[in-house]
Design an enzyme around this catalytic site. Structure first.
Site, short mmCIF file in Angstrom:
data_model
loop_
_atom_site.label_atom_id
_atom_site.label_comp_id
_atom_site.label_asym_id
_atom_site.label_seq_id
_atom_site.Cartn_x
_atom_site.Cartn_y
_atom_site.Cartn_z
N GLU A 142 0.88 -1.18 0.00
CA GLU A 142 0.00 0.00 0.00
C GLU A 142 0.91 1.22 0.00
O GLU A 142 1.40 1.64 1.05
CB GLU A 142 -0.88 -0.01 1.26
CG GLU A 142 -1.85 -1.17 1.31
CD GLU A 142 -3.04 -0.98 0.38
OE1 GLU A 142 -3.35 0.17 0.04
OE2 GLU A 142 -3.65 -1.99 0.00
N CYS B 258 -16.60 34.09 -3.56
CA CYS B 258 -15.71 34.08 -4.71
C CYS B 258 -16.22 35.01 -5.81
O CYS B 258 -15.46 35.47 -6.64
CB CYS B 258 -15.58 32.67 -5.28
SG CYS B 258 -13.94 32.02 -5.03
P1 NAD Z 1 7.75 5.26 7.60
O1 NAD Z 1 9.04 5.97 7.75
O2 NAD Z 1 6.79 5.20 8.74
O3 NAD Z 1 8.08 3.80 7.08
C1 NAD Z 1 7.05 2.84 6.91
C2 NAD Z 1 7.49 1.55 7.56
O4 NAD Z 1 8.64 1.04 6.90
C3 NAD Z 1 7.86 1.71 9.04
O5 NAD Z 1 7.23 0.71 9.80
C4 NAD Z 1 9.36 1.58 9.03
O6 NAD Z 1 9.86 1.00 10.21
C5 NAD Z 1 9.63 0.67 7.86
N1 NAD Z 1 10.94 0.87 7.29
C6 NAD Z 1 11.57 2.05 7.11
N2 NAD Z 1 12.77 1.85 6.53
C7 NAD Z 1 12.91 0.53 6.34
C8 NAD Z 1 13.93 -0.31 5.79
N3 NAD Z 1 15.06 0.20 5.30
N4 NAD Z 1 13.72 -1.64 5.77
C9 NAD Z 1 12.60 -2.16 6.26
N5 NAD Z 1 11.58 -1.42 6.80
C10 NAD Z 1 11.75 -0.10 6.84
O7 NAD Z 1 6.92 5.91 6.45
P2 NAD Z 1 7.25 6.27 4.96
O8 NAD Z 1 7.80 5.12 4.21
O9 NAD Z 1 7.93 7.60 4.91
O10 NAD Z 1 5.71 6.48 4.55
C11 NAD Z 1 5.28 7.47 3.76
C12 NAD Z 1 4.78 6.87 2.47
O11 NAD Z 1 3.69 6.02 2.73
C13 NAD Z 1 4.31 7.91 1.50
O12 NAD Z 1 4.83 7.63 0.23
C14 NAD Z 1 2.81 7.73 1.50
O13 NAD Z 1 2.17 8.08 0.32
C15 NAD Z 1 2.67 6.27 1.80
N6 NAD Z 1 1.38 5.98 2.40
C16 NAD Z 1 0.54 5.14 1.74
C17 NAD Z 1 -0.69 4.87 2.27
C18 NAD Z 1 -1.65 3.93 1.60
O14 NAD Z 1 -2.64 3.58 2.23
N7 NAD Z 1 -1.43 3.52 0.38
C19 NAD Z 1 -1.07 5.44 3.47
C20 NAD Z 1 -0.18 6.26 4.11
C21 NAD Z 1 1.04 6.52 3.57
#
Ligand code: NAD
Length: 476
Positions: free
Chosen positions: A227, A250
């Site tokens: 996701e 507006c």
């Molecule tokens: P984050 O930093 O919380 O990381 C997400 C998860 O990945 C965490 O649990 C983290 O521990 C793990 N993680 C981080 N680095 C890792 C690695 N090197 N190896 C393994 N696991 C690792 O969040 P993020 O990735 O910055 O999330 C933001 C992104 O999520 C954005 O792109 C956003 O669009 C997307 N997002 C998607 C949805 C959806 O429902 N599709 C919802 C919310 C956010």
């Protein structure tokens, strides 16, 4: 991070990395006791989880305030009630969902094999969540895993540590500890989790980590549900009925671009008469790293700020900000902002706008898509939908739907396709693979196992399978 006020939330505690293999082994062993396959057991766990979330509502509200400065209203609407709704839906429908599919289109001769599709849980599964909706994005897939009969470990994001600790306590206090647990930590702990064999990995987060997870999963051919995120373009045309939507003030019709920017400013004033910074309803950026990333985007855009732009690093505050850019190459168009910053890119015809979105799509993604097209005239493409206040009716919506792919789409609004809790929510291409919510959460963790039974008396009829083959058995 703000300091806890009630003392009811445990400080963030990282799971010892050396404990992770035994946690995984326990969940695999429990799965093979078959107890999580029992439907009544699953229902009991789901009910306990429901009441655990209800009991811990004050802590969840406080944690969301600490992690993201989410207002209690927001905490309920987009997190707690949202999750409780998914849980109730699973409790209500589980007995229906688990039933074998027997309504199968087979030839009469095969119907004697009693063909059916059994709904089998995958096994021990790993759920990795992110921080922006740290209750629902963790718990809704977790509910799906319980409903499906899997054992599960949840790894909430370390960027929302208070919520992670409340979820940990809810799961520990409410659920069977031999089957459901959490692991907290950062990259090393998540990496250690990925070293274990899971029967499915469910990941919400960014594209780069999704690639790490997918590569690791590929080593053991573990299925994944991803996701992810990306750009969320909205199309607004010259004839969009922008003023009637929100802002009567507006006034007379002007070009879409002017009306749009006007309307955003008027809406800002409506929402935040004293400014967003002092509003109890307006959340904060999750941490300094995200703040600095967003600030760098604004620092490097060639666009013009037409709303907001106010920032305060100490308070992690970035006001709702709109940037008018003049090129699709601008960083604001090329990168996902994942913050309260929107870009507006003016266009002169729909085809150009569609082509731009298609090009941007190869790296970022189309998770939700809003648009309005009344005439193929002047368009505005706004990536990242988040809380953008408009989008109007759309006689030509099929043109856009047919021209661009996206995980989901909302016409005339923003993000509503995700609010319908029985519809599948998920991405496509770079925005992810797989979906969940409602029955789809159950299905996400369920293997459809085909089962047939050959009655002994049929063996004679199946003689054609056996050697020596006889010409007489072949139909000419
Ligand atoms: P984050 O930093 O919380 O990381 C997400 C998860 O990945 C965490 O649990 C983290 O521990 C793990 N993680 C981080 N680095 C890792 C690695 N090197 N190896 C393994 N696991 C690792 O969040 P993020 O990735 O910055 O999330 C933001 C992104 O999520 C954005 O792109 C956003 O669009 C997307 N997002 C998607 C949805 C959806 O429902 N599709 C919802 C919310 C956010």
């Amino acid at each position: 991070k703000a300091v806890q006020q009630s003392g009811k939330i445990a400080p963030y505690e990282i799971t010892p990395i050396e404990a992770i293999p035994s946690i995984a082994a326990k969940l695999r062993d429990t799965f093979w006791t078959n107890k999580t396959k029992d439907v009544q057991y699953r229902l009991v766990q789901l009910r306990k989880l429901y009441w655990g979330i209800v009991d811990y509502t004050p802590q969840l509200r406080e944690a969301l305030m600490l992690d993201l400065k989410k207002s209690p209203h927001d905490a309920h609407v987009s997190e707690i009630d949202w999750t409780l709704g998914d849980c109730l839906n699973a409790i209500k429908n589980l007995e229906k969902w688990v039933k074998d599919d027997k309504d199968i289109d087979v030839a009469l001769s095969f119907s004697m094999l009693k063909p059916r599709i059994k709904k089998e849980p995958f096994g021990a599964v790993l759920i990795i969540g992110t921080y922006n909706f740290p209750v629902q994005l963790n718990m809704c897939p977790f509910i799906g895993a319980i409903a499906a009969g899997c054992t599960a470990v949840l790894k909430p994001s370390e960027s929302s540590p208070a919520t992670a600790m409340v979820l940990t306590e809810i799961i520990e206090k409410s659920l069977d500890p031999s089957a459901y647990t959490t692991v907290n930590g950062r990259v090393p702990e998540t990496t250690a989790l990925l070293e274990e064999k899971w029967e499915k990995i469910f990941y919400t987060g960014g594209v780069n980590v999704a690639k790490i997870i997918s590569k690791k999963a590929a080593e053991t051919l573990t299925p994944v549900c991803l996701e992810l995120g990306g750009k969320n373009p909205a199309f607004v045309t010259k004839n969009a009925d922008i003023p009637s939507l929100h802002a009567d003030s507006c006034g007379a019709r002007r070009s879409t671009l002017v009306s749009l920017i006007n309307m955003m400013n008027v809406t800002y004033e409506d929402f935040f008469p004293k400014g967003a910074k002092v509003s109890p309803d307006y959340a904060r950026v999750v941490n300094v790293q995200q703040f600095d990333r967003l600030k760098a985007m604004l620092d490097h855009t060639n666009g013009k700020i037409v709303l907001g732009g106010e920032m305060d690093r100490d308070d992690l505050y970035i006001g709702p900000t709109v940037v008018l850019v003049d090129s699709a190459d601008d960083r604001m168009i090329q990168e996902e902002s994942f913050g309260p910053i929107w870009a507006i890119l003016p266009y002169d015809d729909l085809d150009t706008a569609i082509n731009t979105v298609r090009k941007v799509d190869y790296t970022p993604l189309l998770d939700d898509l809003w648009f309005e097209i009344r005439k193929r005239e002047r368009l505005v493409v706004t990536p990242l939908a988040a809380a953008c206040p408009l989008i109007v009716s759309n006689p030509n919506r099929h043109t856009v739907l047919n021209s661009i792919t996206s995980g989901g789409a909302t016409i005339n609004d923003g993000f509503m396709h995700a609010a319908v809790n029985t519809l599948p929510f998920g991405g496509v291409g770079q925005s992810g693979t797989g979906s969940y919510r409602g029955k789809h959460s159950f299905e996400c963790f369920t293997h459809r196992r085909t089962v047939v039974e050959t009655p002994g008396w049929m063996d004679g009829l199946l003689r054609v399978r056996y050697m020596p083959f006889r010409a007489a058995d072949l139909k000419q």
